[in-house]
Design an enzyme around this catalytic site. Structure first.
Site, short mmCIF file in Angstrom:
data_model
loop_
_atom_site.label_atom_id
_atom_site.label_comp_id
_atom_site.label_asym_id
_atom_site.label_seq_id
_atom_site.Cartn_x
_atom_site.Cartn_y
_atom_site.Cartn_z
N HIS A 131 0.82 -1.26 -0.03
CA HIS A 131 0.13 -0.06 0.11
C HIS A 131 0.91 1.14 -0.04
O HIS A 131 1.50 1.47 0.86
CB HIS A 131 -0.76 -0.02 1.28
CG HIS A 131 -1.67 -1.48 1.55
ND1 HIS A 131 -1.91 -1.76 2.79
CD2 HIS A 131 -2.11 -2.17 0.68
CE1 HIS A 131 -2.24 -2.87 2.71
NE2 HIS A 131 -2.70 -3.29 1.34
N GLN A 132 0.76 2.16 -1.15
CA GLN A 132 1.63 3.38 -1.08
C GLN A 132 0.57 4.54 -1.38
O GLN A 132 -0.51 4.45 -2.09
CB GLN A 132 2.35 3.12 -2.33
CG GLN A 132 3.47 2.10 -2.41
CD GLN A 132 3.20 0.97 -2.91
OE1 GLN A 132 2.23 0.81 -3.77
NE2 GLN A 132 3.42 -0.32 -2.36
#
Length: 664
Positions: free
Chosen positions: A595-596
């Protein structure tokens, strides 16, 4: 038998035959077999995805291995690396792994991850990886193949600039971009979605792990921070993360929604409009509980239950399946409600168009407002053709690692662009159970524990195929590594996902490459240690007989006999104490990220957020916006949500879509 991949090139620019032979010798030291092929695959991949300066640094380090004087200084004798025996080669590599010098650890991890991942993910020139039978692995096959619901535009081979027109151009086709395209197309707007990655229809989805990473993931699945301290997975094909994620759907928690409304000015995010958005998404994505509970997820539920912790099944956007375990590489049967089956498909059904393998280089801004985008498209013959999409409205949704690069190359200079990067850094542990686990088979994610969310982390069981396991499993010598890999069939991968409070950033180098700079802060490292201890406690309570916390050096429990006179409880307390001191400096404790977020975040404060609360991009800290320019992806998230973010991204994209329609 697995799919056969094309043979690697025999010559690779910048790499001499001696360089490749040395690299092959290193790979052979890590994992014996097919080292020449793996070295060429690795060098070719590096030349394509890595920054030229980083490749040059790695290549120079490989060349130093052939320097007899450098090896003599380490007590290995005045000989080249290729002339060392296996024991001395391993001593040299282990010294780099545990070095106090960060650059040496980075060098080691670059080689170890490439060598080990390729050894277990590459099907080989004949489609038969010799390590797969030893671990009981077979890539999940699927005879049920869905028909595609969309198709991209065909780009002709003309040498002139390809020019297209639309009311709206959406850059990126992931969770946010696909949703915005659907909402605007169904509202009657002429929409073009431009995606840098390839379109891979269901019948052509990968049939091996390595092919999956190379075709469907950003940077061939090798994305990482600049120092390799955090390994990242991000979607890189049409559908983005929705195509390759594990189907986990968690709504943004109520306290998070209130926090963002109160502290960041996202008015109404904690109210009825977002309630309606989420309910609509539940229907469109057909959210449902998992059809079964694989051993890795049962371990999580059993451990949490024994400890009295909150845990439960995870809702998913995949229906009627749970047997194959290949969600990571796209769903051939179309059972997962990826963007290619839902929002992108709806956009195309409403008249939208899709341009794939077309990298947007910049947004066109004329007279202070958006006017379209420009970039280069890949032709069927491998050539390139410049393109321009003229549109008065531009929605950038290229993902938190690429959206800031597009904005920066466009000359946009808000100081928050590229800043505030959150990664949900995840600590990992493998827990061995008495029976078969086969972490690559069955429902990809079926359970989670939110018990510690208020303390800054959640716990999940994760799927893992052999290549990604080999990348993460600690290497303590060739024989030891092989022994561990031959036991992974009975190991459950568990992670503690940290809600990072401090941030990194994304920049663009002079060579035009994206650079990801992120270091775990002291307070986030403390949360990571608490998460690791909690994961280990859960695994033990669930019946794990052996476990290893991933890192260099690794922390094992139960692998060897207990010392005489030491009780099991005393041994456990010593182990938990060790995890409580685990070193998370770069390339010590293993950190992953799926998750960025946050690199063009939304905020009421024009100094703090590159975008306003509805996703309009600001031109400066004074609050003025660039007319017609919006962001609608994970870049918008004001802070890390602390749970899998897909539904949160979509909820923010709903707000951006309404803003586009309201602005006319």
């Amino acid at each position: 038998m697995g799919a056969r991949l094309p043979e690697p090139p025999t010559t690779i620019p910048g790499w001499s035959e001696t360089d490749l032979a040395t690299l092959a010798a290193v790979f052979e030291t890590f994992v014996p077999g097919s080292a020449i092929r793996r070295a060429r695959l690795a060098a070719a991949a590096l030349e394509e995805i890595a920054a030229p300066d980083d490749v040059a640094t790695l290549r120079d380090a490989v060349r130093r291995l052939q320097n007899p004087l450098a090896n003599a200084a380490q007590g290995l004798g005045a000989v080249r690396f290729m002339d060392l025996d296996q024991l001395r080669r391993e001593r040299l590599l282990r010294a780099a792994a545990e070095s106090r010098i960060g650059a040496r650890r980075t060098f080691y991890q670059a080689l170890k991850r490439l060598a080990c991942r390729l050894a277990y993910a590459d099907p080989g020139s004949d489609g038969q990886n010799s390590y797969w039978p030893r671990i009981g692995y077979r890539f999940p096959e699927d005879d049920q193949v869905a028909q595609p619901l969309l198709a991209p535009l065909v780009v002709g081979t003309g040498g002139d600039v390809l020019r297209l027109e639309a009311d709206v151009v959406v850059v990126g086709s992931g969770a946010g971009g696909g949703l915005v395209a659907a909402r605007l197309a169904e509202a009657g707007r002429s929409v073009i979605v431009v995606e840098a990655g390839p379109w891979v229809p269901e019948p052509e989805l990968p049939t091996s792990e390595l092919e999956g990473y190379e075709r469907l993931f950003l940077d061939r699945g090798l994305t990482s921070t600049s120092d390799l301290g955090v390994v990242m997975l991000a979607g890189g094909a049409v559908g983005g993360g929705t195509l390759v994620n594990w189907a986990t759907c968690l709504e943004p928690p109520g306290d998070l929604r209130h926090e963002w409304a109160a502290q960041h000015g996202l008015e109404g995010f904690d109210g009825s409009a977002t309630d309606a958005d989420l309910e609509r998404l539940r229907t469109e994505l057909e959210l449902a509980p998992p059809p079964d509970m694989p051993p890795k997820d049962r371990l999580l539920l059993d451990g949490a239950g024994a400890l009295g912790w909150e845990a439960g099944p995870t809702e998913r956007d995949a229906t009627g399946c749970g047997d194959c375990g290949r969600c990571t590489f796209g769903c051939r049967r179309g059972a997962k409600r990826a963007g290619t089956r839902v929002h992108l498909a709806r956009a195309v059904a409403a008249g939208g168009r899709l341009l794939a393998e077309a990298a947007v280089e910049r947004v066109l801004v004329e007279g202070g407002r958006a006017a379209g985008v420009a970039g280069t498209a890949r032709l069927p013959d491998g050539g390139r053709r410049p393109f321009v999409v003229h549109a008065p409205t531009v929605v950038v949704a290229a993902g938190a690692l690429r959206t800031p690069a597009v904005l920066t190359r466009s000359g946009l200079r808000h100081p928050a662009i590229g800043e505030h990067l959150r990664l949900h850094p995840s600590v990992g542990l493998l827990a061995r159970l008495p029976g078969a686990v086969e972490p690559w088979r069955g429902t990809t994610q079926a359970a989670r524990s939110l018990h510690w969310r208020a303390e800054g982390f959640v716990i999940e069981a994760v799927p893992a195929h052999p290549g990604i396991l080999a990348l993460a499993v600690p290497w303590e010598g060739s024989a030891s590594f092989r022994a561990v890999m031959e036991r992974v069939r009975s190991m459950a991968p568990l992670v503690g996902i940290v809600r990072d409070r401090d941030a990194g950033r994304v920049t663009v180098t002079r060579a035009g490459r994206v650079r990801i700079e992120y270091r775990l802060s002291a307070r986030d490292a403390e949360t990571a240690r608490r998460a690791l201890v909690a994961v280990a406690r859960l695994a033990r309570a669930g019946g794990a007989s052996e476990m290893v916390a991933l890192g260099e050096p690794a922390a094992w429990f139960g692998r060897e006999g207990r010392p005489a006179g030491v009780s099991e409880e005393a041994e456990w307390e010593a182990y938990a104490a060790r995890l409580g001191r685990f070193d998370f400096s770069p390339n010590r404790g293993f950190l992953g990220s799926a998750h960025q977020m946050g690199t063009a975040r939304a905020s009421r404060d024009p100094r703090a957020g590159a975008c306003d609360p509805e996703g309009r991009l600001r031109r400066d800290t004074g609050g003025a916006v660039v007319a017609g320019l919006y962001v609608a992806d994970a870049s918008l998230l004001p802070s890390a949500p602390g749970v899998n973010p897909m539904l949160t991204i979509m909820a923010l994209a709903e707000r951006a879509a309404r803003a586009v329609l309201a602005d006319g």
